[in-house]
Design a protein around this motif. Structure first.
Motif, short mmCIF file in Angstrom:
data_model
loop_
_atom_site.label_atom_id
_atom_site.label_comp_id
_atom_site.label_asym_id
_atom_site.label_seq_id
_atom_site.Cartn_x
_atom_site.Cartn_y
_atom_site.Cartn_z
N SER A 95 108.54 -21.11 99.25
CA SER A 95 108.49 -20.06 100.65
C SER A 95 107.38 -19.27 100.99
O SER A 95 106.65 -18.80 99.81
CB SER A 95 109.56 -19.15 100.20
N TYR A 97 107.16 -16.67 102.11
CA TYR A 97 107.40 -15.15 101.48
C TYR A 97 106.94 -15.19 100.17
O TYR A 97 106.11 -14.11 99.69
CB TYR A 97 108.82 -14.86 101.56
N SER A 212 113.20 -19.42 90.58
CA SER A 212 114.42 -19.43 91.70
C SER A 212 115.81 -19.96 91.58
O SER A 212 116.52 -19.26 91.59
CB SER A 212 113.61 -20.15 92.88
N LYS A 218 118.88 -21.20 93.73
CA LYS A 218 118.30 -22.01 94.84
C LYS A 218 116.82 -22.50 94.76
O LYS A 218 116.28 -22.00 93.81
CB LYS A 218 118.41 -20.97 95.86
N ASP A 222 113.50 -21.82 99.61
CA ASP A 222 114.35 -21.22 100.37
C ASP A 222 114.44 -19.78 100.00
O ASP A 222 115.41 -18.97 100.61
CB ASP A 222 115.86 -21.94 99.94
N LEU A 223 113.53 -19.20 99.28
CA LEU A 223 113.61 -17.85 98.96
C LEU A 223 113.43 -16.81 100.10
O LEU A 223 112.44 -17.19 101.03
CB LEU A 223 112.38 -17.62 97.69
N THR A 224 114.17 -15.87 100.20
CA THR A 224 113.84 -14.87 101.24
C THR A 224 113.02 -13.79 100.91
O THR A 224 112.47 -13.74 99.67
CB THR A 224 115.32 -14.18 101.56
N LEU A 225 112.44 -12.92 101.74
CA LEU A 225 111.68 -12.04 101.39
C LEU A 225 112.03 -10.84 100.09
O LEU A 225 111.16 -10.88 99.46
CB LEU A 225 111.54 -11.07 102.67
N GLU A 227 113.82 -11.78 97.76
CA GLU A 227 114.15 -12.56 96.73
C GLU A 227 112.73 -12.73 96.10
O GLU A 227 112.47 -12.55 94.97
CB GLU A 227 114.88 -13.80 96.75
#
Length: 246
Positions: A95, A97, A212, A218, A222-225, A227
């Motif tokens: 990601s 992020y 992750s 996941k 696909d990591l979000t900000l 995370e």
């Protein structure tokens, strides 16, 4: 008259001088590489038996140990075996992020400086002088990657791990030389990719893909900000910042 520090501790001035000595040595290394005509430095220090020029030019980077998945004759998973839980991935599968978060917390000027961040050295010197101790280091992300390679090569041998992480000028000089070489050979993106795959994230997770999966079930891509921010924070002290325990 100034008060003496008890317990044989170093004063803030002594700490600053000690840090400055290492910083000047780092500068001398840079000068020796940039101006070879000025003569060989022949740098040798406590903890180092060889001079700077005698250190091998190429850092040995053995393949990273990864998780092995055992399948049955129908392709179904039976078990996973590993000495270090890791799945190596390319930067495009991490990601954005996560990439930005890691750089932000480990080496915010990563794309602006070379293997050595002289501005960071001066900032750390000032911070350590104010605190009266060594509260802030000045290693770049590239230098930290080199140290991780040493630790990976040491495996689970505690003596070799101690040698790979010992705080001596000799080891720092070796780390600096390899960092300079890697900046030239690999470039920033590849160094970041390698660092994200080699570093320890706690809970037996080595590399961002395993981390992750361990913490968020996941893929790293696909990591979000939020995370990514959590994982980047773990790197500086995996045991202290373990989100499972706290």
């Amino acid at each position: 008259m100034p008060k003496k520090r008890s317990g044989g501790g170093l004063s803030s001035t002594q700490q600053a001088a000690k840090f400055l000595g290492v910083s000047v040595l780092a500068g001398a290394v840079m000068a020796g590489i940039a101006l070879p005509a000025a003569g060989a430095l022949g740098l040798a220090a406590k903890g180092s038996a060889t001079g700077f020029d005698d250190i091998p030019a190429n850092l040995k980077r053995p393949p990273l140990s990864q998780r092995t998945t055992i399948l049955d004759n129908k392709g179904e998973q039976i078990a996973q075996v590993y000495s270090r839980d890791r799945t190596v991935v390319q930067l495009k599968d991490i990601s954005p992020y996560m990439q930005k978060a890691l750089v932000a917390i480990e080496d915010s000027r990563f794309y602006e400086h070379g293997a050595i961040d002289l501005k960071g050295v001066l900032r750390a010197l000032n911070k350590n002088a104010q605190s009266g101790g060594v509260s802030q280091g000045a290693s770049t992300l590239t230098q930290q990657y080199v140290k991780n390679v040493f630790v990976e090569e040491a495996g689970d041998d505690p003596t070799k791990v101690a040698e790979a992480t010992q705080q001596t000028i000799g080891r720092k000089i070796k780390e600096l030389k390899f960092a300079i070489q890697l900046e030239q050979d690999l470039g920033k993106k590849k160094i970041l990719e390698n660092y994200l795959n080699i570093t320890f994230f706690g809970q037996q997770a080595y590399g961002v893909e395993a981390a992750s999966q361990r913490y968020f079930s996941k893929r790293a891509k696909d990591l979000t900000l939020p995370e990514a921010a959590l994982l980047a924070g773990i790197v500086q002290s995996p045991s202290r910042y373990d989100p499972v325990n706290d």
